[in-house]
Motif scaffolding. Structure first.
Motif, PDB file in Angstrom:
ATOM      1  N   ARG A  86       0.829  -1.214   0.000  1.00  0.00           N
ATOM      2  CA  ARG A  86       0.000   0.000   0.000  1.00  0.00           C
ATOM      3  C   ARG A  86       0.863   1.263   0.000  1.00  0.00           C
ATOM      4  N   HIS A 127       2.223   1.722  -3.506  1.00  0.00           N
ATOM      5  CA  HIS A 127       1.159   2.194  -4.402  1.00  0.00           C
ATOM      6  C   HIS A 127       0.903   3.686  -4.200  1.00  0.00           C
ATOM      7  N   ALA A 128       0.850   4.138  -2.941  1.00  0.00           N
ATOM      8  CA  ALA A 128       0.599   5.552  -2.663  1.00  0.00           C
ATOM      9  C   ALA A 128       1.723   6.424  -3.207  1.00  0.00           C
ATOM     10  N   LEU A 146       1.667   7.273  -6.998  1.00  0.00           N
ATOM     11  CA  LEU A 146       0.618   8.143  -7.525  1.00  0.00           C
ATOM     12  C   LEU A 146       1.048   9.600  -7.463  1.00  0.00           C
ATOM     13  N   GLU A 158      -6.476  10.936  -5.445  1.00  0.00           N
ATOM     14  CA  GLU A 158      -6.206   9.495  -5.468  1.00  0.00           C
ATOM     15  C   GLU A 158      -5.072   9.127  -4.519  1.00  0.00           C
ATOM     16  N   ARG A 159      -4.041   9.970  -4.464  1.00  0.00           N
ATOM     17  CA  ARG A 159      -2.957   9.687  -3.520  1.00  0.00           C
ATOM     18  C   ARG A 159      -3.447   9.832  -2.084  1.00  0.00           C
ATOM     19  N   ALA A 195      -5.104   6.672  -1.224  1.00  0.00           N
ATOM     20  CA  ALA A 195      -4.138   5.580  -1.087  1.00  0.00           C
ATOM     21  C   ALA A 195      -3.349   5.694   0.209  1.00  0.00           C
ATOM     22  N   ASP A 208      -5.499   4.455   3.013  1.00  0.00           N
ATOM     23  CA  ASP A 208      -5.499   2.993   3.048  1.00  0.00           C
ATOM     24  C   ASP A 208      -4.202   2.466   3.661  1.00  0.00           C
TER      25      ASP A 208
END
Length: 511
Positions: free
Chosen positions: A389, A392-393, A396, A401-402, A405, A408
């Protein structure tokens, strides 16, 4: 109407022949003032299976003395209790009944023991006449109200005066011990009355975290269950604090629910998910009901700190007043919602489900495995979930969206941290270090999320100010500060994550 008194005291064994030492020789005590004898008559209430006594809680209706009325005593620490008082009425006041509801559930409260005490009271006074402590010498007669069995004893209590220095009790204790007056073996009159009249108090299914264990947990399943018992004990202990609106009570109760849910998920190969998942969903509901109050509290503190840090010339319009009104409107409603949840049947059903789970744990095959093999696997799996995770963050671009992320990732960091904490008793220092590093990641991501939520609120407050003909300048300025804070956290994340993602630490977890 109820009021609260923090009771800090020490109790001692005595006989009618026990002679007290000269307490004017205790540092700080100038005079010992005799207040005479009081005749006290108290009836103690509990469920028929003594649920309050099992939790070291006492509920009584007492006549005589200067504090006649209903008293509910809640444990705070050894020798420290909060005594919540209500007026002397025939029926048990609803507020006191509610404060004990997490323990009593739907069981009826009935008279269990009657204690009559002849109390000789003296005050320990400072040189200027300020009360330092009150010493009570009690001749106690106890009577069981179901079969009439009786007991009698003498004891001495020394209770610290309001705002008194606890060091005084240590000095008195030293004086008593030199005089051969031993500390009482019973924590309360009720505990002694129950013991000496043959009433057996059941053991708690949920032992507090600092309760001594008869023996160390054996297999992996028992390690997990010990941790679960600690969290359920915390949840029950903070219930009265939430109802009393005590500082940090909502937060701590919410943390207990999250730790329970996290443990169910992390150790899903130890305890059967068919049983734990439904309980976890109910814990999620409870955390949500509590979260409204907590989130408002945290956000208001953050915005107040931002406002306090601004130069006065940048505070345009009734900024503080608008924030106070916003906080009051949100806070009162969220508190009512939290208490309503605790008063509801759904909450009682959840407590019943937790009791059932601990009484008959749904152990799987891995529960019987060695803790140093089973637990690290589960912890490392949560770590790998967090790693994915975070990566993924970071991949971005800045923006909505970031933000999602990173939120999360924050939840995954919290779960990894709790996984390490739950394994600490079994794995020791490596698990403790792991939890500490995961907490650092969680804190950074949490501050980022707080800035996201704060910006939404600041925008709303700016719109409200503008609509009311006020300047929105300050709200916009604060919005910019939060935007910058979020960007700072995003820049810091790669290094914080690199520090936490230590392969040596991971290897240490696996032995």
């Amino acid at each position: 109407m109820a009021d609260t008194k923090r009771e800090i005291e020490r109790k001692y064994e005595a006989t009618p022949e026990t002679r007290l030492p000269d307490l004017t020789r205790v540092g700080g005590v100038s005079t010992v003032h005799d207040l005479g004898v009081q005749e006290l008559d108290a009836v103690y209430y509990d469920t028929t299976d003594l649920r309050l006594a099992a939790a070291s809680i006492t509920l009584r209706r007492r006549t005589g003395g200067d504090d006649a009325g209903w008293h509910l005593k809640l444990p705070v620490a050894p020798g420290v209790r909060d005594e919540i008082r209500a007026a002397l009425s025939p029926a048990l006041p609803r507020r006191l009944k509610a404060l004990a509801r997490a323990r009593t559930r739907d069981a009826e409260l009935v008279p269990v023991v009657r204690l009559r005490s002849s109390r000789q009271v003296t005050q320990l006074l400072a040189e200027d006449g300020t009360p330092l402590a009150e010493l009570s010498r009690d001749a106690v007669r106890a009577e069981r109200l179901d079969d009439g069995r009786t007991a009698a004893w003498d004891e001495i209590e020394v209770e610290l005066a309001d705002d008194g220095d606890p060091a005084l009790l240590a000095k008195v204790d030293k004086k008593f011990r030199k005089a051969g007056i031993p500390a009482s073996a019973s924590p309360s009159k009720l505990a002694r009355a129950l013991d000496e009249t043959g009433l057996s108090v059941p053991p708690q299914a949920t032992a507090p975290a600092d309760a001594p264990q008869d023996e160390a947990p054996g297999d992996a399943g028992e390690h997990v269950l010990v941790y679960l018992r600690e969290q359920v004990a915390a949840l029950l202990a903070y219930d009265p604090g939430v109802r009393r609106d005590l500082p940090d009570a909502v937060h701590q109760m919410r943390v207990a629910t999250r730790r329970l849910r996290s443990a169910f998920r992390t150790y899903r190969k130890v305890l059967d998910r068919d049983v734990t998942d439904p309980v976890g969903e109910e814990l999620k509901w409870l955390a949500g009901e509590l979260g409204v109050a907590r989130d408002t509290e945290v956000l208001a503190e953050r915005l107040r700190a931002r406002i306090d840090a601004l130069p006065r010339v940048l505070l345009l319009g009734p900024v503080r007043g608008r924030l106070r009104r916003w906080t009051a409107a949100r806070g009162s409603g969220s508190r009512r919602r939290a208490v309503a949840a605790l008063d509801g049947k759904r909450y009682l059903a959840l407590l019943g489900s937790l009791d059932a789970l601990l009484a008959d744990p749904p152990r799987l095959k891995q529960a019987g495995g060695a803790p140093d093999v089973v637990l690290p696997r589960a912890v490392i799996k949560d770590y790998e979930r967090l790693a994915g995770r975070v990566e993924h963050a970071l991949a971005l671009p800045p923006g909505h969206e970031r933000d999602l992320a990173m939120h999360d990732a924050r939840k995954a960091a919290k779960r990894a941290r709790y996984a390490g904490e739950a394994a600490t008793a079994a794995l020791g220092r490596p698990a403790r270090r792991f939890a500490k590093r995961m907490k650092a990641v969680q804190s950074l991501l949490g501050d980022h999320q707080d800035s996201v939520v704060a910006r939404d609120t600041l925008r709303d407050l700016g719109i409200q100010a503008h609509a009311s003909g006020e300047s929105a300048f300050t709200w916009g300025l604060l919005y910019g500060q939060e935007q910058r804070a979020a960007a700072d956290r995003e820049r810091e994340l790669p290094q914080v994550w690199a520090d936490a993602a230590d392969e040596n630490l991971r290897a240490a977890l696996s032995g």
